[in-house]
Design a protein around this motif. Structure first.
Motif, PDB file in Angstrom:
ATOM      1  N   THR A  46      -0.208 -17.574  -1.282  1.00 14.76           N
ATOM      2  CA  THR A  46       0.776 -16.526  -1.059  1.00 14.76           C
ATOM      3  C   THR A  46       0.521 -15.880   0.298  1.00 14.76           C
ATOM      4  O   THR A  46      -0.598 -15.519   0.619  1.00 14.76           O
ATOM      5  N   LEU A  47       1.587 -15.776   1.080  1.00 14.32           N
ATOM      6  CA  LEU A  47       1.456 -15.159   2.413  1.00 14.32           C
ATOM      7  C   LEU A  47       1.986 -13.735   2.364  1.00 14.32           C
ATOM      8  O   LEU A  47       3.131 -13.517   1.953  1.00 14.32           O
ATOM      9  N   ILE A  48       1.142 -12.811   2.774  1.00 11.51           N
ATOM     10  CA  ILE A  48       1.530 -11.398   2.730  1.00 11.51           C
ATOM     11  C   ILE A  48       1.278 -10.772   4.095  1.00 11.51           C
ATOM     12  O   ILE A  48       0.229 -11.002   4.697  1.00 11.51           O
ATOM     13  N   SER A  49       2.223  -9.974   4.562  1.00 13.99           N
ATOM     14  CA  SER A  49       1.951  -9.209   5.784  1.00 13.99           C
ATOM     15  C   SER A  49       1.631  -7.777   5.384  1.00 13.99           C
ATOM     16  O   SER A  49       2.305  -7.190   4.540  1.00 13.99           O
ATOM     17  N   VAL A  50       0.557  -7.262   5.970  1.00 16.16           N
ATOM     18  CA  VAL A  50       0.133  -5.885   5.711  1.00 16.16           C
ATOM     19  C   VAL A  50       0.232  -5.137   7.033  1.00 16.16           C
ATOM     20  O   VAL A  50      -0.478  -5.446   7.988  1.00 16.16           O
ATOM     21  N   THR A  51       1.169  -4.174   7.085  1.00 12.87           N
ATOM     22  CA  THR A  51       1.475  -3.491   8.337  1.00 12.87           C
ATOM     23  C   THR A  51       1.219  -1.997   8.209  1.00 12.87           C
ATOM     24  O   THR A  51       1.683  -1.384   7.254  1.00 12.87           O
ATOM     25  N   PRO A  52       0.473  -1.414   9.167  1.00 12.04           N
ATOM     26  CA  PRO A  52       0.296   0.039   9.092  1.00 12.04           C
ATOM     27  C   PRO A  52       1.606   0.760   9.379  1.00 12.04           C
ATOM     28  O   PRO A  52       2.355   0.357  10.273  1.00 12.04           O
ATOM     29  N   ASP A  58       0.575  13.513  11.849  1.00 13.29           N
ATOM     30  CA  ASP A  58      -0.369  14.025  10.854  1.00 13.29           C
ATOM     31  C   ASP A  58      -1.650  13.193  10.829  1.00 13.29           C
ATOM     32  O   ASP A  58      -1.692  12.045  11.264  1.00 13.29           O
ATOM     33  N   ILE A  59      -2.702  13.796  10.328  1.00 12.09           N
ATOM     34  CA  ILE A  59      -3.999  13.117  10.325  1.00 12.09           C
ATOM     35  C   ILE A  59      -4.422  12.750   8.907  1.00 12.09           C
ATOM     36  O   ILE A  59      -5.590  12.556   8.614  1.00 12.09           O
ATOM     37  N   SER A  60      -3.444  12.671   8.010  1.00 10.99           N
ATOM     38  CA  SER A  60      -3.753  12.288   6.629  1.00 10.99           C
ATOM     39  C   SER A  60      -4.090  10.800   6.568  1.00 10.99           C
ATOM     40  O   SER A  60      -4.031  10.087   7.562  1.00 10.99           O
ATOM     41  N   THR A  61      -4.426  10.336   5.377  1.00 11.60           N
ATOM     42  CA  THR A  61      -4.789   8.939   5.205  1.00 11.60           C
ATOM     43  C   THR A  61      -3.634   8.041   5.633  1.00 11.60           C
ATOM     44  O   THR A  61      -2.496   8.253   5.223  1.00 11.60           O
ATOM     45  N   PRO A  62      -3.919   7.041   6.459  1.00  8.09           N
ATOM     46  CA  PRO A  62      -2.829   6.156   6.882  1.00  8.09           C
ATOM     47  C   PRO A  62      -2.283   5.332   5.714  1.00  8.09           C
ATOM     48  O   PRO A  62      -3.017   5.024   4.774  1.00  8.09           O
ATOM     49  N   THR A  63      -1.018   5.005   5.779  1.00  6.20           N
ATOM     50  CA  THR A  63      -0.418   4.198   4.718  1.00  6.20           C
ATOM     51  C   THR A  63      -0.041   2.824   5.265  1.00  6.20           C
ATOM     52  O   THR A  63       0.137   2.648   6.469  1.00  6.20           O
ATOM     53  N   PHE A  64       0.080   1.868   4.361  1.00  7.74           N
ATOM     54  CA  PHE A  64       0.362   0.486   4.748  1.00  7.74           C
ATOM     55  C   PHE A  64       1.515  -0.073   3.935  1.00  7.74           C
ATOM     56  O   PHE A  64       1.677   0.260   2.767  1.00  7.74           O
ATOM     57  N   SER A  65       2.291  -0.908   4.582  1.00  2.00           N
ATOM     58  CA  SER A  65       3.374  -1.604   3.874  1.00  2.00           C
ATOM     59  C   SER A  65       2.972  -3.048   3.668  1.00  2.00           C
ATOM     60  O   SER A  65       2.435  -3.685   4.578  1.00  2.00           O
ATOM     61  N   GLY A  93      -7.883  -1.866  15.330  1.00  8.11           N
ATOM     62  CA  GLY A  93      -6.997  -1.027  16.130  1.00  8.11           C
ATOM     63  C   GLY A  93      -5.585  -0.968  15.581  1.00  8.11           C
ATOM     64  O   GLY A  93      -4.624  -1.033  16.341  1.00  8.11           O
ATOM     65  N   ASN A  94      -5.472  -0.870  14.257  1.00  4.31           N
ATOM     66  CA  ASN A  94      -4.182  -0.792  13.552  1.00  4.31           C
ATOM     67  C   ASN A  94      -3.279  -2.002  13.769  1.00  4.31           C
ATOM     68  O   ASN A  94      -2.061  -1.884  13.785  1.00  4.31           O
ATOM     69  N   ARG A  95      -3.909  -3.146  13.926  1.00  2.54           N
ATOM     70  CA  ARG A  95      -3.111  -4.363  14.046  1.00  2.54           C
ATOM     71  C   ARG A  95      -2.627  -4.782  12.660  1.00  2.54           C
ATOM     72  O   ARG A  95      -3.357  -4.620  11.673  1.00  2.54           O
ATOM     73  N   PRO A  96      -1.439  -5.347  12.556  1.00  2.00           N
ATOM     74  CA  PRO A  96      -0.993  -5.875  11.268  1.00  2.00           C
ATOM     75  C   PRO A  96      -1.877  -7.054  10.840  1.00  2.00           C
ATOM     76  O   PRO A  96      -2.471  -7.724  11.694  1.00  2.00           O
TER      77      PRO A  96
END
Lengths: 124, 124
Positions: A46-52, A58-65, A93-96
């Motif tokens: 299964t191929l999944i892309s995880v993107t910030p 804001d400085i809250s916890t970052p979320t990912f799609s 460095g927040n790379r997908p």
């Protein structure tokens, strides 16, 4: 034939038995993606892309799609992908992250062990 | 239930890099051999621009191919994946990440891949 000494694409791999199952990890670095293959079948699966998600200030916890690009789109896949790839993206460095996931066992203990294997294959 | 062992002679994932100067530019190739298939990235800079997957079907002499990532108007990855799947009878992932899709260049690139497959079939 023009042979280059150093390949332009950096990759590292490791193999380990996790909970009795032969597990392979391959991490490949691209400038716009970290491609990670986690497999107990020798396949990409299964191929999944995880993107910030981009956030303004804001400085809250970052979320990912997470998005299933190929394969069965089920909730557990998204959970595993997020769990496995979030730290990679943050460290890179927040790379997908493009994740190939083919696991026979998706238990929390296995996921934890696989994360340790990924850490031994840092290309970012 | 007992574990079903894979009967193939697959010896684990292996990575193979090569490069060639084609039409005044160095083209890099990054191949990852998988169980029953392979992943092949082609580019001049370490960018993952697109990704196509192709595999044979018993209902059609031409393998099925789909683009899972990238610009659908650029058919280079899709058609190359399809031709390589037909040639190898395997599941093929292709990322054709060269900046321009020049048809004479893609022909030379494809010939270079075929040459590598003949010289080193164990890497695909």
């Amino acid at each position: 034939m023009d042979k280059m000494a150093e390949p332009i694409i950096k990759s590292r791999q490791a193999q380990k038995e996790v909970n009795g199952i032969f597990t392979e990890v391959v991490c490949t670095e691209f400038s716009n993606y970290i491609f990670v293959t986690l497999t107990q079948y020798g396949k990409i699966g299964t191929l999944i892309s995880v993107t910030p998600d981009s956030r303004s200030n804001d400085i809250s916890t970052p979320t990912f799609s997470t998005k299933v690009l190929l394969g069965k789109d089920e909730p557990l896949t998204h959970v595993c992908a997020k769990n496995l790839a979030t730290f990679i993206s943050q460290e890179a460095g927040n790379r997908p992250v493009l994740l190939g996931l083919a696991l026979k066992d998706s238990s929390i203990d296995t996921i934890k062990e696989i994360k340790d294997i990924i850490k031994s294959c840092k290309v970012w | 239930m007992t574990e079903i062992l894979n009967g193939s002679d697959f010896g684990g994932i292996s990575v193979h890099n090569f490069s060639e100067k084609i039409l005044e530019q160095v083209v890099h190739f990054h191949a990852m051999k998988l169980n029953g298939g392979f992943f092949l990235w082609i580019g001049s800079a370490p960018v993952l621009s697109n990704l196509a997957v192709s595999m044979s079907s018993k209902y059609d002499p031409m393998p099925l191919s789909t683009l899972v990532m990238g610009d659908p108007s650029n058919t280079a990855a899709n058609s190359l994946a399809q031709r390589l799947a037909k040639r190898t009878k395997k599941q093929v992932f292709v990322s054709y990440s060269l900046p321009m899709t020049d048809s004479s260049l893609s022909l030379l690139v494809e010939n270079r891949i075929k040459k590598e497959m003949e010289l080193h079939p164990e890497n695909f």
